[in-house]
Scaffold this motif. Structure first.
Motif, PDB file in Angstrom:
ATOM      1  N   GLY A  18       0.787  -1.161  -0.029  1.00 20.22           N
ATOM      2  CA  GLY A  18      -0.084  -0.030   0.025  1.00 20.22           C
ATOM      3  C   GLY A  18       0.697   1.335  -0.055  1.00 20.22           C
ATOM      4  N   LEU A  19       0.352   2.470   0.189  1.00 11.24           N
ATOM      5  CA  LEU A  19       0.729   3.616   0.219  1.00 11.24           C
ATOM      6  C   LEU A  19       0.769   4.215   1.461  1.00 11.24           C
ATOM      7  CD1 LEU A  19       2.080   5.940  -1.652  1.00 11.24           C
ATOM      8  CD2 LEU A  19      -0.200   6.663  -1.865  1.00 11.24           C
ATOM      9  N   ILE A  20       1.750   4.982   2.127  1.00  8.43           N
ATOM     10  CA  ILE A  20       1.850   5.989   3.271  1.00  8.43           C
ATOM     11  C   ILE A  20       1.997   7.380   2.694  1.00  8.43           C
ATOM     12  CG2 ILE A  20       3.683   5.168   3.825  1.00  8.43           C
ATOM     13  CD1 ILE A  20       2.648   5.751   6.857  1.00  8.43           C
ATOM     14  N   HIS A  29      -1.467  18.312  16.736  1.00  7.51           N
ATOM     15  CA  HIS A  29      -2.515  17.264  16.300  1.00  7.51           C
ATOM     16  C   HIS A  29      -1.903  16.425  15.359  1.00  7.51           C
ATOM     17  CE1 HIS A  29      -6.696  16.195  15.519  1.00  7.51           C
ATOM     18  NE2 HIS A  29      -6.389  16.452  14.299  1.00  7.51           N
ATOM     19  N   VAL A  30      -2.225  15.046  15.471  1.00  5.33           N
ATOM     20  CA  VAL A  30      -1.711  13.989  14.707  1.00  5.33           C
ATOM     21  C   VAL A  30      -2.997  13.294  14.184  1.00  5.33           C
ATOM     22  CG1 VAL A  30      -0.620  11.799  14.176  1.00  5.33           C
ATOM     23  CG2 VAL A  30       0.401  13.554  15.847  1.00  5.33           C
ATOM     24  N   GLU A  31      -3.241  13.099  12.814  1.00  9.63           N
ATOM     25  CA  GLU A  31      -4.395  12.349  12.409  1.00  9.63           C
ATOM     26  C   GLU A  31      -3.928  11.321  11.320  1.00  9.63           C
ATOM     27  OE1 GLU A  31      -8.110  13.263   9.521  1.00  9.63           O
ATOM     28  OE2 GLU A  31      -7.543  14.876  10.974  1.00  9.63           O
ATOM     29  N   VAL A  32      -4.651   9.886  11.644  1.00  8.56           N
ATOM     30  CA  VAL A  32      -4.255   8.994  10.885  1.00  8.56           C
ATOM     31  C   VAL A  32      -5.592   8.277  10.206  1.00  8.56           C
ATOM     32  CG1 VAL A  32      -3.296   6.522  10.797  1.00  8.56           C
ATOM     33  CG2 VAL A  32      -2.457   8.174  12.503  1.00  8.56           C
ATOM     34  N   GLU A  33      -5.288   8.449   8.756  1.00  2.00           N
ATOM     35  CA  GLU A  33      -6.544   8.041   8.012  1.00  2.00           C
ATOM     36  C   GLU A  33      -5.989   6.847   7.084  1.00  2.00           C
ATOM     37  OE1 GLU A  33      -9.623  10.120   4.812  1.00  2.00           O
ATOM     38  OE2 GLU A  33      -7.808  10.960   5.301  1.00  2.00           O
TER      39      GLU A  33
END
Length: 85
Positions: A18-20, A29-33
């Motif tokens: 996959g791709l990061i 603020h850290v957001e992980v999607e």
């Protein structure tokens, strides 16, 4: 998932395929999607762990997406290895 942090974080990513994409910010603020592009990928996203570990000077964000199950074929049983791309 979103996390509030007070400084730099360490990122620990386990992603077999996959791709990061990482977009740094300075707002604490850290957001992980995690985004799936098909049904099989959605199952992996649903099983993924995303968590904030530790605190203090350098907390760690863990992103652990399980690998796709290996498919079996007659070639695998006879000792030939095939790779899907």
């Amino acid at each position: 998932q979103s996390f509030e942090v007070t400084g730099p974080v360490r990122l620990d990513v386990h992603l077999a395929s996959g791709l990061i994409e990482i977009e740094p910010s300075l707002d604490g603020h850290v957001e992980v999607e995690l985004i799936a592009h098909d049904t099989e990928s959605q199952q992996l996203v649903d099983a993924a762990r995303v968590e904030l570990r530790g605190s203090g000077d350098r907390p760690e964000i863990l992103v652990d997406v399980p690998a796709r199950p290996k498919s079996w074929s007659l070639g695998n049983l006879l000792g030939r290895q095939t790779t899907r791309r």
